[in-house]
Design a protein around this motif. Sequence first.
Motif, PDB file in Angstrom:
ATOM      1  N   LYS A   1      57.713  16.807  47.947  1.00  0.00           N
ATOM      2  CA  LYS A   1      56.497  17.443  48.445  1.00  0.00           C
ATOM      3  C   LYS A   1      55.371  16.437  48.632  1.00  0.00           C
ATOM      4  CE  LYS A   1      57.201  22.097  46.594  1.00  0.00           C
ATOM      5  NZ  LYS A   1      56.713  23.122  45.634  1.00  0.00           N
ATOM      6  N   ALA A   2      55.319  15.445  47.730  1.00  0.00           N
ATOM      7  CA  ALA A   2      54.263  14.434  47.798  1.00  0.00           C
ATOM      8  C   ALA A   2      54.589  13.318  48.783  1.00  0.00           C
ATOM      9  CB  ALA A   2      54.023  13.842  46.414  1.00  0.00           C
TER      10      ALA A   2
ATOM     11  N   TYR B   1      49.030  10.212  38.712  1.00  0.00           N
ATOM     12  CA  TYR B   1      50.362   9.624  38.870  1.00  0.00           C
ATOM     13  C   TYR B   1      50.286   8.244  39.513  1.00  0.00           C
ATOM     14  CZ  TYR B   1      52.225  14.287  37.854  1.00  0.00           C
ATOM     15  OH  TYR B   1      52.546  15.483  37.275  1.00  0.00           O
ATOM     16  N   LYS B   2      49.394   8.085  40.469  1.00  0.00           N
ATOM     17  CA  LYS B   2      49.268   6.782  41.136  1.00  0.00           C
ATOM     18  C   LYS B   2      48.806   5.716  40.158  1.00  0.00           C
ATOM     19  CE  LYS B   2      47.099   4.491  45.087  1.00  0.00           C
ATOM     20  NZ  LYS B   2      46.174   4.633  46.249  1.00  0.00           N
ATOM     21  N   ALA B   3      47.859   6.087  39.278  1.00  0.00           N
ATOM     22  CA  ALA B   3      47.365   5.120  38.288  1.00  0.00           C
ATOM     23  C   ALA B   3      48.471   4.713  37.326  1.00  0.00           C
ATOM     24  CB  ALA B   3      46.178   5.715  37.524  1.00  0.00           C
ATOM     25  N   LEU B   4      49.248   5.689  36.845  1.00  0.00           N
ATOM     26  CA  LEU B   4      50.336   5.359  35.925  1.00  0.00           C
ATOM     27  C   LEU B   4      51.459   4.607  36.632  1.00  0.00           C
ATOM     28  CD1 LEU B   4      50.830   8.452  33.581  1.00  0.00           C
ATOM     29  CD2 LEU B   4      50.184   6.133  32.947  1.00  0.00           C
ATOM     30  N   GLY B   5      51.658   4.901  37.917  1.00  0.00           N
ATOM     31  CA  GLY B   5      52.737   4.262  38.658  1.00  0.00           C
ATOM     32  C   GLY B   5      52.551   2.772  38.862  1.00  0.00           C
ATOM     33  N   GLU B   6      51.354   2.263  38.606  1.00  0.00           N
ATOM     34  CA  GLU B   6      51.134   0.820  38.696  1.00  0.00           C
ATOM     35  C   GLU B   6      51.709   0.079  37.493  1.00  0.00           C
ATOM     36  OE1 GLU B   6      46.996   0.134  39.293  1.00  0.00           O
ATOM     37  OE2 GLU B   6      46.933   1.193  41.224  1.00  0.00           O
TER      38      GLU B   6
ATOM     39  N   ASN C   1      54.434  11.982  32.729  1.00  0.00           N
ATOM     40  CA  ASN C   1      53.757  10.692  32.553  1.00  0.00           C
ATOM     41  C   ASN C   1      54.704   9.536  32.853  1.00  0.00           C
ATOM     42  OD1 ASN C   1      51.958  12.533  31.523  1.00  0.00           O
ATOM     43  ND2 ASN C   1      51.490  11.401  29.667  1.00  0.00           N
ATOM     44  N   GLY C   2      55.978   9.751  32.593  1.00  0.00           N
ATOM     45  CA  GLY C   2      56.977   8.721  32.837  1.00  0.00           C
ATOM     46  C   GLY C   2      57.662   8.877  34.186  1.00  0.00           C
ATOM     47  N   LEU C   3      58.678   9.731  34.241  1.00  0.00           N
ATOM     48  CA  LEU C   3      59.506   9.812  35.443  1.00  0.00           C
ATOM     49  C   LEU C   3      58.714  10.147  36.699  1.00  0.00           C
ATOM     50  CD1 LEU C   3      62.808  11.571  34.271  1.00  0.00           C
ATOM     51  CD2 LEU C   3      62.217   9.144  34.263  1.00  0.00           C
ATOM     52  N   ARG C   4      57.873  11.167  36.616  1.00  0.00           N
ATOM     53  CA  ARG C   4      57.150  11.577  37.826  1.00  0.00           C
ATOM     54  C   ARG C   4      56.238  10.476  38.348  1.00  0.00           C
ATOM     55  NH1 ARG C   4      54.778  11.753  41.632  1.00  0.00           N
ATOM     56  NH2 ARG C   4      53.723  13.456  42.738  1.00  0.00           N
TER      57      ARG C   4
END
Length: 424
Positions: free
Chosen positions: A201-202, A268-273, A297-300
């Motif tokens: 979806k994203a 999610y974008k911040a954690l994905g870094e 917080n992890g997988l997504r």
Amino acid sequence: MKKKIARLASRLFVAGLLVAGVLFLQRPYRNRNEKLIVDPDSELAVHSPAVINIRSPLLTSTLGPPNISDFTFDEADMLDEHGKPYTIVIWKNINGKPGYMANPQECLGNVRCDVTYDKSNMDKVHAVVFPFDGLSSSGLPQNRQPWQLFAWWSLESPLHSSGGGSSTWNNFFNLTFHYRTDADVYAPYGSINLILRELKKAGETELEDLLQRKRGSDKIAAWAVSNCYQPRMSYAKSLMDAGLQVDTFGGCFGGKQLAGNRYSLEFYKALGEYKFYFSFENSIGCKDYFTEKFWFNGLRSGAVPIVWGPRKKDILKVAPTKSFIHSQDFDSPAKMVEYLNYLVKNETAYAEYLQWRTWNKYPERIETRLRMENRENDLRSFCKLCSLVQMHGRARKKGLSMPHKVIPSLHEAWQGAEKGLCHH
């Protein structure tokens, strides 16, 4: 096409329901054409091509032996005997991922219940979900109706929830509704199929885009925590002392917050870094207990979860094999840090922990045990509860009855299953 998908999906939906007073058997379910036909652009396409197997209840009631029509719904089945939508009441507001829903879009079939906190019309509701933590025996529903299903819901591990120690709750509930796989209605904090749907979806289907963001960042590991549970704090400190670079957030570290609201795209974008996220729970060895720390917080987010607290075998039941790093695989914190630093310097090896994110584009790569046909339904838990409500409602409209399970001892159902497993 959407209506076609909904009709097809409704024939497959009611999986994993442990129906009250029933025996269970495994039998394959097939639609009339013996195969599932799916629009490649639909949300179901992540699981196609597939022939669906579901676990269906053998009803020991006046409904007689099971047949396909017992477990499929048409549009009329989404309304009760008065032509009104079915209603599920959540007895009190709780913290958690917002948006408890049961509708055809979310449930991928003809399943619809109004999920509400409104208790003003309790005589007419069809199911009540009681978040148990802090639940008082005073002020409970009066004049309980014979068709109403009462479900007990816990988000916490048995170490942090009372689990019905009082005899007040004996023979009060019909269903358990929680994250353990032995629940009557399985309600985990997340699932790989839900995560894949969110990513699709994203528009986050390209792994290279995520890796590119990480290449432009010097961020290694993140941890947000506000419950300063000492054992996990100690383990985290041992990793930092061994040389792991960690950015800390939350009440245990002065209240510093990550960007964006929780569960937002900005969050999610911040954690994905980050390369890694600490998925550390507040209990050790509790059956199936791992939370949004792992799933969202992890997988997504795309930060590989570093897991401490849950049993590895419980995670492997429901998550991709190479999607997380577990503390029990290392002889010491220093050995883990040595491996993590190796991954930081070796993108090829690191990216192996993110390959599951390509499953939207390449559904044939989905691990066999995680394919929808091999899973008790991985859709929203309220969809599953609503399906059970609709099954009971359809029987009432036919003048039939279905047996209601009653839980004799909630304490035994919750705490008893954890004997010798769950500890601080």
